[in-house]
Every structure is written in C-alpha cells, then in structure tokens.
Design a protein around this motif. Sequence first.
Motif, short mmCIF file in Angstrom:
data_model
loop_
_atom_site.label_atom_id
_atom_site.label_comp_id
_atom_site.label_asym_id
_atom_site.label_seq_id
_atom_site.Cartn_x
_atom_site.Cartn_y
_atom_site.Cartn_z
N GLU A 3 0.85 -1.19 0.00
CA GLU A 3 0.00 0.00 0.00
C GLU A 3 0.89 1.25 0.00
N ARG A 4 0.29 2.41 0.08
CA ARG A 4 1.02 3.66 -0.09
C ARG A 4 2.14 3.84 0.94
N ILE A 40 -2.13 4.45 -7.54
CA ILE A 40 -2.91 4.49 -6.29
C ILE A 40 -3.51 5.88 -6.07
#
Length: 329
Positions: free
Chosen positions: A48-49, A82
């Motif tokens: 994820e980020r 994203i």
Amino acid sequence: SQYHAFRQKLAQYQDVDFSPFEEKLEEQGRQAQKTELDVMLRRIDKSERIGLLKMLEQLKEGFSGKDAAAVQAKIEERLRRIDAAAIDKICPNILTMTFDEAVKAYEKIEGGPFLPELKTNTLEMIDKRLTKIKMDECALLVDKLREDLKGRIKDMQRLHFYEVRKVMRGEWEEQEARLAAKALNTYAADRSRYEYPILICDSSAKKNGKEGFLLTPDHIFYNSTFNSEKIPIRAIHGVEGNTGLLNRGIYLNRGNGAKTKIPGGIPAKELAVFAQVLDAFVSYLQEKPESRSISYLAKEKHEVKCCYRCGYTYREGNVCPKCGNQANK
C-alpha cells in the motif's frame, strides 16, 4: 547495510592497499543490492502507499545505479496509480461538478497525501471549474442588473459594470480596468477567491474608484471618507434612496431600525429609482432563484429551463416566452 559498514571499517586503515580485493568487494556489494532490489520488486504490487513510501526512502538512502533507478520508477508508477484512483474517487468528472462539490473536492485533495504533480494538476483543473462557474454567474448577473437599470437611470457615468470575461482576456478599457482595480484593492480586498464584482458605483471626487460601493453576489463593500465596511447581502433588509437635503443618499436597512448610508455618487433626481432597482436586485440575490443557482449553472443542458434574465421557467425552445431572452439553454 553490511556493505556500507564494511566500507567504513576499511576506511580506518589508511596505509593498507586493498586494491586486489576491490573487484571482489564491489561484486559482493552489487549482489547484495540486487538481492534487496529483487525483494522490493516482488513487494511493489502488494504494498500500500505507506509501504511504497518507505521503500522509496530506503532506495534514496542506501542504493544507487541503474537497477535502483528502475525499481524506483516502478514504485513511483505504482504510487501514481494508487493516487490517481483515489483522486478519481473524489472527483470522477470535474467538468460536471457543481460549485459546492468542487469546493469540497478541492479541500480534500489539497489536504490529502498525494504526489505533488498529481495534486497540482488536479487542483488546477478544479480551480478552472470553480472559476468558470462563478464567472458565468457573474456575467449573467451583470446582464440582469444592466437590463433592470435600462431606461430607468439616465446618468450612468458613475456606474461601472464588471465585464468579467473582458477582464480575464485583458480586453477591458484601460480607464475602466484602473477604476475597478482601485476599488477592489482599496476597500474590497476581503472578498472570497471566487467572488467577482457585479457593479462598482464610484463616488470619488477624482472618479478613480477610491470611494463608493461595490456589489458582488454575496456582499456590498463600501468606502467613504469616514467609513468602510463589508455587508453580507443576507443582512440587508431593504434599500432606500433619500432625496432630502440633509440626509441625501442611498441607505441599507439592517434590521431593528438600523440604517447604513453608502456612498454612490448618484444624482439626487435618480436616487429613488436607483434605490428601487438595487432593492429588487438585492432581494433577487437573497432568494437565489434557480436561474443563478450554482447547481443550475453547472449543468450544460436543462430539461426545465429557467430564464437567466427574469427567472421564468419553461420547457420548450431556448427563447423565454415571458421576456424574450434568447440566451437560455
């Protein structure tokens, strides 16, 4: 980490020749970096980020060369995907957003953890949308007020309509532009970002815009020798023109019997008529009929049309059956 620590330890031995071992050491360093980069590559699509940002930080601190640059590019691409998906969720179609929707989206994106390039580009597009909606509103309101005053006020030399599109294109007359700039900078600098003037009524002795009042969709700003104030449109209960010798002028009723005199420079014989028109126009702004609502202006086409000039609603054609305005769509 082990490679760099080993390098630092070797640096302590200044009189020893390590050149025979340099190639082997560098090869081991390259292999160690390759192993770590391969691990990162396998984690990119699953991270994820926050994890991606941590990997970028690690790359910048301890890795170098083409292989590291290639991994960094892949991480940044994943970050872009994203962030782009998150931004699309906030504002899927900027061109159809209403003013309120665009303002909320702007605030979310401005304060959100997005890549600078994506954030900047998106905010610029939203800003253009907000500007267009408010410019359209201002232009329509200018047309309405000009039409309301037409044939009722003969002496218009003190009245200056704000031609927002000409201003933006740099096509406004130099004298008008200077007067508007003077008024805006002298006593209306506190207006909001997308609050454009509709009318400037100049009362200054030199006719330079330093004194008078300025009307926007949300406020009346005024400046005189002794007073200067910003009055919300919704706080105005009525507008009156007093032609008496001692109390001559334009007065705004504020409720509870309170009145505020605003400078206007309107000839005494036309004060009453001008105040009547301004009173009706202020009421129009307060009611916010559908013809000037942000959500209505944001739409490209309307099943039920609301005349921009008089507010009459109808369905067929682009010409208002009541007043003949042909600018509706």
